[in-house]
Write an enzyme that holds these catalytic residues in place. Structure first.
Site, mmCIF file in Angstrom:
data_model
loop_
_atom_site.group_PDB
_atom_site.id
_atom_site.type_symbol
_atom_site.label_atom_id
_atom_site.label_comp_id
_atom_site.label_asym_id
_atom_site.label_seq_id
_atom_site.Cartn_x
_atom_site.Cartn_y
_atom_site.Cartn_z
ATOM 1 N N LYS A 141 -11.572 -10.572 -46.939
ATOM 2 C CA LYS A 141 -11.854 -9.614 -45.579
ATOM 3 C C LYS A 141 -12.410 -8.705 -45.800
ATOM 4 C CE LYS A 141 -8.676 -7.220 -46.760
ATOM 5 N NZ LYS A 141 -8.680 -4.963 -47.242
ATOM 6 N N PRO B 280 -13.376 -11.123 -56.138
ATOM 7 C CA PRO B 280 -12.880 -10.373 -57.329
ATOM 8 C C PRO B 280 -11.265 -9.386 -56.934
ATOM 9 C CG PRO B 280 -14.539 -8.993 -55.144
ATOM 10 C CD PRO B 280 -13.910 -10.455 -54.898
ATOM 11 N N ALA C 143 -8.447 -7.417 -56.861
ATOM 12 C CA ALA C 143 -7.693 -6.450 -57.132
ATOM 13 C C ALA C 143 -9.081 -5.315 -55.953
ATOM 14 C CB ALA C 143 -7.077 -5.342 -58.309
ATOM 15 N N GLY C 144 -9.686 -6.478 -55.610
ATOM 16 C CA GLY C 144 -11.245 -5.993 -55.325
ATOM 17 C C GLY C 144 -11.329 -4.864 -53.851
ATOM 18 N N ALA D 124 -8.674 -8.332 -50.375
ATOM 19 C CA ALA D 124 -7.363 -9.755 -50.464
ATOM 20 C C ALA D 124 -7.513 -10.818 -50.490
ATOM 21 C CB ALA D 124 -7.035 -9.591 -48.700
ATOM 22 N N GLY D 125 -7.730 -10.614 -52.133
ATOM 23 C CA GLY D 125 -8.151 -12.603 -52.509
ATOM 24 C C GLY D 125 -6.535 -12.711 -52.767
ATOM 25 N N GLY D 126 -5.896 -12.078 -53.235
ATOM 26 C CA GLY D 126 -4.435 -12.318 -53.757
ATOM 27 C C GLY D 126 -3.713 -12.873 -52.074
ATOM 28 N N SER D 127 -4.138 -12.381 -51.192
ATOM 29 C CA SER D 127 -3.411 -12.915 -49.464
ATOM 30 C C SER D 127 -4.302 -14.436 -49.310
ATOM 31 C CB SER D 127 -4.028 -11.591 -48.892
ATOM 32 O OG SER D 127 -3.510 -10.569 -49.236
ATOM 33 N N ASP E 234 -1.697 -8.630 -45.900
ATOM 34 C CA ASP E 234 -2.984 -9.022 -45.287
ATOM 35 C C ASP E 234 -2.913 -11.282 -44.885
ATOM 36 O OD1 ASP E 234 -3.927 -6.408 -45.382
ATOM 37 O OD2 ASP E 234 -4.788 -6.761 -47.048
HETATM 38 P P1 ATP Z 1 -5.667 -6.266 -50.981
HETATM 39 O O1 ATP Z 1 -6.888 -5.674 -50.217
HETATM 40 O O2 ATP Z 1 -4.909 -7.144 -50.243
HETATM 41 O O3 ATP Z 1 -5.025 -4.578 -50.855
HETATM 42 P P2 ATP Z 1 -6.783 -6.660 -53.704
HETATM 43 O O4 ATP Z 1 -8.343 -7.478 -52.868
HETATM 44 O O5 ATP Z 1 -7.306 -5.425 -53.298
HETATM 45 O O6 ATP Z 1 -5.967 -6.454 -51.891
HETATM 46 P P3 ATP Z 1 -5.726 -8.668 -54.586
HETATM 47 O O7 ATP Z 1 -6.679 -9.763 -55.391
HETATM 48 O O8 ATP Z 1 -5.367 -9.623 -53.862
HETATM 49 O O9 ATP Z 1 -6.143 -7.366 -54.828
HETATM 50 O O10 ATP Z 1 -4.921 -8.414 -56.036
HETATM 51 C C1 ATP Z 1 -4.035 -7.419 -56.209
HETATM 52 C C2 ATP Z 1 -2.818 -7.584 -57.321
HETATM 53 O O11 ATP Z 1 -2.172 -8.648 -56.815
HETATM 54 C C3 ATP Z 1 -4.046 -8.065 -58.041
HETATM 55 O O12 ATP Z 1 -3.908 -7.169 -59.207
HETATM 56 C C4 ATP Z 1 -2.764 -9.357 -59.054
HETATM 57 O O13 ATP Z 1 -2.209 -9.002 -60.303
HETATM 58 C C5 ATP Z 1 -1.826 -9.442 -58.463
HETATM 59 N N1 ATP Z 1 -2.025 -11.057 -57.494
HETATM 60 C C6 ATP Z 1 -1.236 -12.424 -57.411
HETATM 61 N N2 ATP Z 1 -1.881 -12.916 -57.169
HETATM 62 C C7 ATP Z 1 -2.417 -13.312 -57.252
HETATM 63 C C8 ATP Z 1 -3.823 -13.693 -57.018
HETATM 64 N N3 ATP Z 1 -4.154 -15.099 -56.649
HETATM 65 N N4 ATP Z 1 -5.486 -13.624 -56.801
HETATM 66 C C9 ATP Z 1 -5.459 -12.442 -57.460
HETATM 67 N N5 ATP Z 1 -4.422 -11.241 -57.432
HETATM 68 C C10 ATP Z 1 -2.860 -11.657 -57.376
#
Ligand code: ATP
Length: 301
Positions: free
Chosen positions: A11, A98, A100-101, A104-107, A140
């Site tokens: 997203k 990516p 922690a980019g 919302a990859g983890g979500s 998310d």
């Molecule tokens: P958001 O935009 O929702 O704040 P983000 O895109 O910045 O999230 P994510 O990649 O979703 O960050 O991940 C943040 C943290 O969640 C990572 O540092 C990681 O250790 C943890 N995590 C747990 N499961 C996952 C997963 N399947 N993919 C990515 N990160 C994950």
């Protein structure tokens, strides 16, 4: 059925309006999400031995936890607990979003795992229940199931679909290393220095831009209250935004909590030019393109 494949999009927040901190530690938000064509793929297979196993390839390979700390693993456990299905699945995630980019990859992985396991375990859980489980997993996660363009309120988990016409062409400048979302919110609070903040709101101009499919208006209406905090923690992102602007991006923004920067291009050809310019400038680790809005998590095989 012995194998289910689900594709799930990243997203961008077209707008992220951050209110004050609530008693539960979350900030009250009004955000406009758009699902974009930069996708992870989750494959769920019936395992030869009971239990959950997880493997990851692509972005974050070798870095991410493969146990209950991983949001995808937790999603499988939560669904099993809710439905009474046996938590037996081999999960493989091919990541392009990516880590922690701010995309919302983890979500996304958690949402895709809910759908993949629900299909593999033949549970046919009603949509509203899946959305409630998604909200339990993270703010998310419901949007990653929903897709399209939507307003998120509360922590971002209460969704209202937004009328959106046409397709926007995005270019993403992906940074070396991530930014921690809690750190960025803390920095946002520090920069605000205790001043009172207005209630978060959604801009009418942004709604008009989405409804009209007007990339020029959309580019002007992009706004992220976390951007100053992300730039404060990662000053080099200013240069990324400047390169995008210099090469005619209609708008550029830090995506969510960063450090990915997202740019709106005029059309597909312009998105290619922008991608080449950002790559040549050497201001980021890699560049990706993607259209939006796209559908949320869906079974593809
Ligand atoms: P958001 O935009 O929702 O704040 P983000 O895109 O910045 O999230 P994510 O990649 O979703 O960050 O991940 C943040 C943290 O969640 C990572 O540092 C990681 O250790 C943890 N995590 C747990 N499961 C996952 C997963 N399947 N993919 C990515 N990160 C994950």
């Amino acid at each position: 059925m012995s194998s289910v494949t689900v594709r799930v999009p990243a997203k961008v927040n077209l707008q992220l309006s951050v209110g004050s901190e609530r008693h539960d530690g979350y900030h009250e938000l009004a955000t406009v999400f758009q699902a974009v064509g930069l996708c992870d793929e989750i494959i769920a297979r019936t395992p030869s031995t009971p239990g959950i196993t997880l493997s990851i390839s692509g972005e974050g390979e070798g870095e991410l936890p493969l146990d209950e700390e991983n949001l995808a693993y937790r999603a499988a456990l939560l669904l099993a607990g809710h439905t009474g299905a046996k938590p037996d699945v081999d999960l493989h995630i091919h990541k392009s979003i990516p880590i922690a980019g701010g995309m919302a990859g983890g979500s996304a992985d958690a949402a895709a795992t809910l759908l993949a396991c629900d299909t593999l375990w033949r549970q046919a859980t009603p949509r509203d229940e899946l959305m409630a489980l998604a909200a339990e997993l993270g703010s998310d996660v419901p949007f990653a199931l929903h897709g399209g363009t939507a307003i998120g309120t509360g922590r971002g988990e209460n969704l209202t679909p937004v009328l959106s016409r046409g397709t926007f062409h995005w270019v993403f400048a992906i940074a070396e290393g991530g930014l921690s979302t809690p750190d960025v919110y803390r920095e946002c609070d520090r920069l605000r220095g205790g001043r009172s903040v207005p209630d978060p709101y959604v801009s009418d101009i942004l709604m008009q831009a989405a409804a009209a499919g007007d990339p020029v208006l959309l580019g002007k209406a992009l706004h992220n209250d976390l951007q100053a905090a992300a730039l404060s923690l990662r000053p080099a992102l200013r240069q990324v935004l400047e390169v995008g602007e210099d090469f005619g991006a209609l708008g550029g923004i830090v995506s969510g909590s960063g450090p990915t920067c997202a740019f709106v291009a005029r059309d597909e050809e312009h998105s290619l030019d922008l991608a080449v310019a950002l790559t040549a400038a050497g201001v980021c680790r890699t560049v990706r393109r993607g259209q939006g809005p796209v559908v949320g998590a869906r079974v593809t095989g």
